[in-house]
Design an enzyme around this catalytic site. Structure first.
Site, mmCIF file in Angstrom:
data_model
loop_
_atom_site.group_PDB
_atom_site.id
_atom_site.type_symbol
_atom_site.label_atom_id
_atom_site.label_comp_id
_atom_site.label_asym_id
_atom_site.label_seq_id
_atom_site.Cartn_x
_atom_site.Cartn_y
_atom_site.Cartn_z
ATOM 1 N N GLY A 193 18.517 69.711 18.414
ATOM 2 C CA GLY A 193 17.780 68.501 18.061
ATOM 3 C C GLY A 193 17.587 68.334 16.573
ATOM 4 O O GLY A 193 17.390 67.212 16.091
ATOM 5 N N SER A 194 17.642 69.424 15.824
ATOM 6 C CA SER A 194 17.510 69.346 14.371
ATOM 7 C C SER A 194 18.758 68.773 13.718
ATOM 8 O O SER A 194 18.761 68.505 12.517
ATOM 9 C CB SER A 194 17.239 70.748 13.796
ATOM 10 O OG SER A 194 16.078 71.298 14.365
ATOM 11 N N LYS A 236 12.341 74.698 13.560
ATOM 12 C CA LYS A 236 10.930 74.636 13.944
ATOM 13 C C LYS A 236 10.219 75.965 13.688
ATOM 14 O O LYS A 236 9.130 76.005 13.126
ATOM 15 C CB LYS A 236 10.827 74.241 15.416
ATOM 16 C CG LYS A 236 9.425 73.917 15.889
ATOM 17 C CD LYS A 236 9.485 73.310 17.281
ATOM 18 C CE LYS A 236 8.109 72.935 17.777
ATOM 19 N NZ LYS A 236 8.164 72.298 19.108
ATOM 20 N N THR A 237 10.842 77.049 14.089
ATOM 21 C CA THR A 237 10.227 78.369 13.945
ATOM 22 C C THR A 237 10.712 79.118 12.717
ATOM 23 O O THR A 237 10.149 80.138 12.343
ATOM 24 C CB THR A 237 10.536 79.232 15.175
ATOM 25 O OG1 THR A 237 11.962 79.399 15.271
ATOM 26 C CG2 THR A 237 10.017 78.569 16.444
ATOM 27 N N PHE A 238 11.779 78.617 12.110
ATOM 28 C CA PHE A 238 12.452 79.286 10.998
ATOM 29 C C PHE A 238 12.969 80.664 11.418
ATOM 30 O O PHE A 238 13.052 81.596 10.613
ATOM 31 C CB PHE A 238 11.544 79.410 9.767
ATOM 32 C CG PHE A 238 12.179 78.847 8.519
ATOM 33 C CD1 PHE A 238 12.450 77.499 8.422
ATOM 34 C CD2 PHE A 238 12.506 79.654 7.440
ATOM 35 C CE1 PHE A 238 13.045 76.963 7.284
ATOM 36 C CE2 PHE A 238 13.094 79.135 6.297
ATOM 37 C CZ PHE A 238 13.371 77.777 6.222
ATOM 38 N N THR A 239 13.329 80.766 12.684
ATOM 39 C CA THR A 239 13.918 82.011 13.205
ATOM 40 C C THR A 239 15.185 81.751 14.014
ATOM 41 O O THR A 239 15.818 82.716 14.451
ATOM 42 C CB THR A 239 12.911 82.755 14.103
ATOM 43 O OG1 THR A 239 12.542 81.905 15.203
ATOM 44 C CG2 THR A 239 11.665 83.164 13.331
ATOM 45 N N THR A 240 15.562 80.489 14.250
ATOM 46 C CA THR A 240 16.757 80.194 15.042
ATOM 47 C C THR A 240 17.956 80.897 14.428
ATOM 48 O O THR A 240 18.281 80.692 13.260
ATOM 49 C CB THR A 240 17.003 78.677 15.098
ATOM 50 O OG1 THR A 240 15.816 78.033 15.584
ATOM 51 C CG2 THR A 240 18.172 78.353 16.014
ATOM 52 N N GLU A 256 21.339 80.902 14.573
ATOM 53 C CA GLU A 256 22.454 80.202 13.936
ATOM 54 C C GLU A 256 22.011 79.505 12.651
ATOM 55 O O GLU A 256 22.703 79.557 11.630
ATOM 56 C CB GLU A 256 23.045 79.160 14.903
ATOM 57 C CG GLU A 256 23.589 79.742 16.195
ATOM 58 C CD GLU A 256 22.569 79.717 17.320
ATOM 59 O OE1 GLU A 256 22.982 79.676 18.484
ATOM 60 O OE2 GLU A 256 21.347 79.752 17.017
ATOM 61 N N GLY A 285 12.165 69.911 19.712
ATOM 62 C CA GLY A 285 13.339 69.772 18.867
ATOM 63 C C GLY A 285 14.168 68.547 19.168
ATOM 64 O O GLY A 285 14.567 67.799 18.267
ATOM 65 N N ARG A 286 14.449 68.292 20.454
ATOM 66 C CA ARG A 286 15.307 67.161 20.819
ATOM 67 C C ARG A 286 14.568 65.829 20.688
ATOM 68 O O ARG A 286 15.180 64.767 20.814
ATOM 69 C CB ARG A 286 15.844 67.336 22.229
ATOM 70 C CG ARG A 286 14.775 67.526 23.302
ATOM 71 C CD ARG A 286 15.402 67.962 24.617
ATOM 72 N NE ARG A 286 14.428 68.291 25.647
ATOM 73 C CZ ARG A 286 13.820 69.460 25.772
ATOM 74 N NH1 ARG A 286 14.060 70.419 24.892
ATOM 75 N NH2 ARG A 286 12.960 69.684 26.762
ATOM 76 N N GLN A 314 21.987 65.880 24.981
ATOM 77 C CA GLN A 314 20.992 66.929 24.810
ATOM 78 C C GLN A 314 19.625 66.487 25.314
ATOM 79 O O GLN A 314 18.931 67.235 26.016
ATOM 80 C CB GLN A 314 20.864 67.344 23.346
ATOM 81 C CG GLN A 314 19.941 68.559 23.194
ATOM 82 C CD GLN A 314 19.241 68.651 21.849
ATOM 83 O OE1 GLN A 314 19.259 67.706 21.064
ATOM 84 N NE2 GLN A 314 18.629 69.779 21.576
ATOM 85 N N GLU A 324 18.860 68.836 28.501
ATOM 86 C CA GLU A 324 17.938 69.915 28.166
ATOM 87 C C GLU A 324 16.549 69.637 28.721
ATOM 88 O O GLU A 324 15.782 70.561 29.007
ATOM 89 C CB GLU A 324 17.876 70.103 26.647
ATOM 90 C CG GLU A 324 17.198 71.410 26.221
ATOM 91 C CD GLU A 324 17.403 71.720 24.749
ATOM 92 O OE1 GLU A 324 18.293 72.529 24.428
ATOM 93 O OE2 GLU A 324 16.677 71.148 23.915
ATOM 94 N N HIS A 384 40.389 53.955 26.845
ATOM 95 C CA HIS A 384 41.702 54.600 26.829
ATOM 96 C C HIS A 384 41.575 56.120 26.931
ATOM 97 O O HIS A 384 42.509 56.838 26.593
ATOM 98 C CB HIS A 384 42.450 54.195 25.557
ATOM 99 C CG HIS A 384 42.731 52.726 25.480
ATOM 100 N ND1 HIS A 384 43.879 52.173 26.007
ATOM 101 C CD2 HIS A 384 42.000 51.703 24.988
ATOM 102 C CE1 HIS A 384 43.854 50.861 25.813
ATOM 103 N NE2 HIS A 384 42.717 50.548 25.195
ATOM 104 N N LYS A 423 20.686 83.501 24.468
ATOM 105 C CA LYS A 423 20.325 83.956 23.123
ATOM 106 C C LYS A 423 19.988 85.444 23.136
ATOM 107 O O LYS A 423 20.373 86.195 22.232
ATOM 108 C CB LYS A 423 19.140 83.138 22.596
ATOM 109 C CG LYS A 423 19.498 81.712 22.254
ATOM 110 C CD LYS A 423 18.292 80.808 22.158
ATOM 111 C CE LYS A 423 17.345 81.204 21.063
ATOM 112 N NZ LYS A 423 16.249 80.219 20.901
#
Length: 779
Positions: free
Chosen positions: A334-335, A391-395, A397, A456-457, A539, A543, A574, A699
């Site tokens: 979502g970010s 959001k958490t600054f821990t994701t 990726e 997030g989404r 998403q 989700e 097409h 994860k």
């Protein structure tokens, strides 16, 4: 609004005790007045605990079975209780003091049992499993030594009191212990199921000939026009869907969301993405944990406006004093999907074109290093501002990509704390403040917060979308987008359901998925600028409603959660329209606009390019609905052996949304409509559309695999094998490791595979500080 939870055994047993108490009160009222001698003493004998549980299970099981055999969701009536009330109580007449009956007889020794609470229910069990485990906890009261003939004469005048007691018990059962919490057990759902059987015998070719029907199947608000006449429905369908919405308390759930109640019950959070676009005059109307939500939102929006205007004006500059002209937004899910969808719309919006001159915006989402390479290509780091959205600054990726971009900046400008402070900003939840500070970001000036009550989404209207979009296009254009979303928010909570666009879209989604069993849905925008909208909706819907557990902790027994996909028209025609016309049935959303962002009239062409586009927009829904019969094919002179191959069965549902023009305001309207459609479907299905536990397992396993890879890369014995205890996983992991040893990817000094920069850092002496950054640097 707190959702109802699965009932605990303690609660069921307590209910059983309440039932007994009610019945015993009724016995008291039957007894007469005062004590008198009685030739045979009467006892109400209470069995021991094990007997009590066994007999109570039998009695309530009989009741549940009888209830399900009739109409499982109907209210419990007094007559329903005949089978679970001990028949002896119909003949008993005494109070706990041995009260005297009319004939002077007494009842003695009425003993109330102690409450022994059984173990808890197992959370998450199906309703059927609950029935099997806890068929009842109703007391089996045995009566002995009662002169039945005399008591029978005494009870007749008191039938009314017994009926009143049974009605009280039925009220308790209906309010505290519903027999089946699933929406599929309600009469409203069952009526729709029966009605669906009739609709399956009809054809849209016939339904569309009913002018009165068609003229009633549209809704309009603030320039948005919804036509749903090509859905497989009639007036009765809509009435039954409205009844279902009322049964599921849709309006109450909508109000609870807007009022900040913690409807995301698995995470104990409010759901207030709508507050991110609330107008300033709505301050003081919504509070979460004593915080004025709308006031808090506008404080952040003011901060974003000041910052983005400072960057665009040149007041805020980079480490070397250059203007910041390139924006890289680092985020995933979502970010990324929401802001990118918005960026693609604004890119060709007339006001957006002018505002973005001299600036660029790129998104870095995938952890694939190729995405980093593509993002950084031909950018000047001295003129680049990095926006980290997490959001958490821990994701995992996002943070790996964030560290890659930080290294990229250091490689060019030196390993200086101030490089990070002047070139990286953060959009994150207030709970992530310490993580943001530890990364080296100036949390006083360049930390733009959003909140745990923004998923997030659903976050494109928050700082997650506001910062990168406002940096490129200016805050004023983003504000128009917010106003469009707010327009639909107000419509959603105030319009009657019969004319409420998001409600109609949501109810029709439930109808197609759960009653007509169409498990896919496609979004087909006839506007190239909306090319990223289908991915965002994918998403948003999948989700949110890709769940199998209801708010009661009971597994659904009805279809939920469509597979969403889409592509702009006419490209999709097409690509996959062959399947839409002749393969499985997929309900379609057609999105069109009266005016193009940029129309084109080619010399000697009879129609403008936009008219050509819209001709397809209007033709495709009719082709899907009406189809083409064998006689029509033959009338075209088709060879008989080819006729079956050219027949279109039709009867494929769609709806059409028509808006004046694809502007920032209209884009906000579209976003809000689809967000609320998703919420409506979740409310009807009784799902929590605002958590996403389904992403957690993968994860967690990725972390485990990472440890396996790290161990394999660092092993002294290169022939060592990974052993996870899962043979299939071991085989493919070892294949990967063994075939990649020639390009060891350990991050060590001098390793060429860690090169991000197109020139190295040697021109800039690194500075010592506590942020790290040395490992993996070019030497």
């Amino acid at each position: 609004m707190r959702q109802q939870r699965p009932m605990k055994k303690q609660s069921v047993y307590l209910i059983a005790c309440i039932i007994n108490a009610s019945l015993l009160v009724s016995v008291h009222s039957f007894a007469g007045h005062g004590r008198s001698q009685m030739p045979h003493r009467a006892f109400l004998q209470i069995p021991n605990a094990s007997q009590r549980v066994s007999s109570s299970r039998r009695s309530l099981s009989q009741f549940a079975k009888a209830k399900s055999e009739t109409e499982s969701s109907k209210e419990i009536t007094a007559d329903d209780l005949e089978n679970i009330i001990p028949t002896e109580l119909h003949h008993a007449a005494s109070d706990d003091n041995g009260a005297e009956s009319k004939n002077g007889h007494k009842l003695h020794s009425l003993r109330v049992p102690q409450i022994h609470l059984p173990p808890r229910f197992v959370p998450g069990m199906s309703h059927q499993q609950h029935d099997e485990i806890d068929e009842s906890l109703h007391h089996n009261i045995h009566i002995s030594e009662i002169d039945e003939e005399q008591l029978h004469h005494n009870i007749h005048p008191h039938q009314q009191q017994l009926q009143h007691a049974k009605q009280s018990v039925s009220t308790i059962l209906n309010n505290i212990m519903p027999s089946n919490p699933l929406v599929s057990a309600t009469p409203e759902w069952k009526r729709l199921q029966k009605h669906a059987e009739y609709i399956k015998t009809t054809h849209l070719r016939d339904l569309l000939q009913d002018k009165e029907r068609c003229d009633g199947m549209f809704a309009e608000h603030d320039g948005v026009y919804l036509d749903y006449a090509r859905q497989r429905i009639d007036k009765e369908t809509m009435k039954l869907l409205m009844d279902l919405a009322e049964k599921q308390n849709l309006k109450g759930k909508m109000d609870a969301m807007f009022n900040g109640e913690k409807i995301n019950f698995t995470e104990e959070r409010a759901v207030l993405h709508t507050a991110c676009r609330a107008s300033r005059d709505q301050e003081g109307t919504v509070f979460v944990d004593d915080m004025d939500v709308v006031k808090e939102v506008h404080e952040v929006l003011d901060q974003i406006k000041y910052f983005t205007e400072g960057v665009r004006s040149g007041r805020i500059r980079g480490y070397t004093g250059k203007r910041l002209r390139n924006i890289v937004s680092v985020g995933i899910g979502g970010s990324y999907l929401g802001p990118e969808f918005l960026h693609e719309v604004f890119k060709t919006e007339p006001e957006g074109i002018n505002a973005a001159l001299g600036y660029s915006l790129r998104f870095l989402a995938n952890v694939d290093p190729v995405d980093v390479e593509r993002t950084c290509a031909d950018l000047d780091p001295e003129e680049t501002l990095i926006v980290i959205v997490s959001k958490t600054f821990t994701t995992a990726e996002t943070m790996l990509n964030a560290r890659a971009m930080r290294q990229w900046l250091w490689d060019f400008m030196g390993n200086d704390k101030e490089v990070v402070e002047k070139h990286i900003v953060a959009c994150a939840s207030t709970s992530a403040t310490e993580n943001v500070k530890a990364f080296g970001i100036d949390t006083e000036k360049y930390f733009f917060r959003f909140w745990d009550w923004v998923g997030g989404r659903y976050s494109v209207c928050s700082a997650a979308g506001a910062v990168p979009i406002s940096l490129l296009y200016g805050y004023d254009l983003f504000e128009k987008f917010l106003k469009g979303a707010n327009s639909i928010d107000k419509h959603f909570v105030s319009a009657p359901f019969e004319k409420n666009i998001p409600v109609l879209m949501g109810l029709l989604g439930v109808w197609n998925m759960s009653f007509l069993n169409y498990n896919s849905r496609t979004c087909l925008p006839y506007a190239e600028a909306l090319l990223k909208l289908p991915a965002h909706i994918q998403q948003l819907d999948m989700e949110s409603n890709g769940k199998y557990m209801t708010s009661h902790g009971v597994e659904v027994d009805y279809p939920v959660g469509e597979i969403d996909f889409g592509e702009p028209g006419t490209n999709g025609q097409h690509s996959f329209y062959q399947l839409l016309h002749m393969g499985q049935t997929v309900p379609c959303d057609f999105l069109g606009f009266v005016h193009s962002q940029h129309d084109l009239c080619v010399d000697d062409e009879e129609l403008s390019s936009h008219d050509e586009l819209m001709a397809n927009f209007f033709a495709q829904p009719d082709a899907l609905a009406l189809g083409k019969t064998a006689d029509e094919v033959r009338a075209e002179g088709t060879k008989e052996e080819l006729v079956p191959h050219k027949v279109f069965k039709g009867n494929r549902p769609s709806m059409s949304l028509l808006l004046p023009k694809l502007t920032a305001y209209a884009t906000g309207q579209l976003l809000s409509m689809y967000e609320h459609r998703t919420a409506v479907q979740g409310f009807i299905w009784d799902l929590n559309s605002f958590d996403q536990w389904g992403v957690e397992l993968g994860k967690k396993l990725a972390i485990d695999v990472r440890e396996n890879l790290l161990e394999a890369r660092n092993a002294d014995d290169k022939a060592s094998q990974i052993n996870t205890g899962k043979p299939a996983s071991d085989r493919i992991l070892n294949y990967y490791v063994n075939n990649s040893r020639d390009r060891e990817s350990k991050c060590v000094d001098g390793n060429p595979t860690t090169n991000i920069s197109r020139k190295n850092h040697r021109d800039y002496p690194p500075q010592r500080h506590d942020l790290g950054g040395q490992v993996g640097r070019l030497q």
